[in-house]
Design an enzyme around this catalytic site. Sequence first.
Site, PDB file in Angstrom:
ATOM      1  N   CYS A  67      -0.740   3.502  -6.700  1.00 25.16           N
ATOM      2  CA  CYS A  67      -1.654   2.931  -5.718  1.00 25.16           C
ATOM      3  C   CYS A  67      -1.821   1.490  -6.172  1.00 25.16           C
ATOM      4  O   CYS A  67      -2.054   1.237  -7.370  1.00 25.16           O
ATOM      5  CB  CYS A  67      -2.996   3.653  -5.742  1.00 25.16           C
ATOM      6  SG  CYS A  67      -4.272   2.786  -4.799  1.00 25.16           S
ATOM      7  N   CYS A  81       0.860  -1.183   0.000  1.00 29.30           N
ATOM      8  CA  CYS A  81       0.000   0.000   0.000  1.00 29.30           C
ATOM      9  C   CYS A  81       0.892   1.227   0.000  1.00 29.30           C
ATOM     10  O   CYS A  81       1.610   1.472   0.982  1.00 29.30           O
ATOM     11  CB  CYS A  81      -0.873  -0.035   1.253  1.00 29.30           C
ATOM     12  SG  CYS A  81      -1.886   1.434   1.444  1.00 29.30           S
TER      13      CYS A  81
END
Length: 269
Positions: free
Chosen positions: A188, A77
């Site tokens: 992302c 992440c």
Amino acid sequence: MAKTVAAKILVFDSGVGGLSILYALQQALPSCEYHYASDNQAFPYGTKSAEFLIERVHHVLQALIEKTQADLIVVACNTASTLVLPRIRQHFTIPVVGVVPAIKPAAGQSATSVIGLLATPGTVARPYTKALIEEFASDCEVVCVGSAELVSIAEQALRGTPAPREILRAIVKPLFDKPQLDTIVLACTHFPLIRQSLIDVAPRAVHWIDSGEAIARRVSSLLADQPTINTVLQATENTAIFTAASADIDLLKGALKRFKLSRVEYIRL
Ligand code: DGL
């Protein structure tokens, strides 16, 4: 002496985004035992404050390490890694690999030196991201787009709802408004999951870069350096772990199966 059980890798994200990293890991290290953890209780991370995320990720990882006894953690992440890695590395003794925006390869690959960064609003605003740009892309023009909506579109896509083309087109428009831009960093981990939908709405061909393969290479080399870890023994089962039970996890069953996650478990925090 090498352990007589398969190496255990914990892959962590707020939601399903880290599955794009899990896929790259499974290609490079097919025999490892994977524990894929989603902090769906606190999803999304991209709009949360730095203070909240630093505490939250530490707390969740602590519980996950106790539960899984993992040999290595991948923080899959960008929103979390660009914030929490120093704290996590200080507290845990096992190796921690963090996914961060692939600015360096993008700058190296761009012929025009105009690149795009597509990430969460959190990642776009981070001092860490600004420092990466300064260090590796100071000779480039970097167009940043932060979108929380794209994260939920990717979540829904994995639950079977096709990504809405007009909304995708509007999200990437500021990148393509720059005629010279030739490379886009998918910063992302959710975004590579809808890469084809992004390519389909793009008005011209560009390079789309993500961190999956680089992370898999890094993990392979870290494991190879640890004589007690066994990367040859074949794991029998991989597990998906969620921090909250929710009805819509049923909608993810097909996706979890595609990523070879045959068990679903929950962790109480
Ligand atoms: N997948 C995460 C990332 O790489 C963030 C998604 C979220 O906003 O929770 O940044």
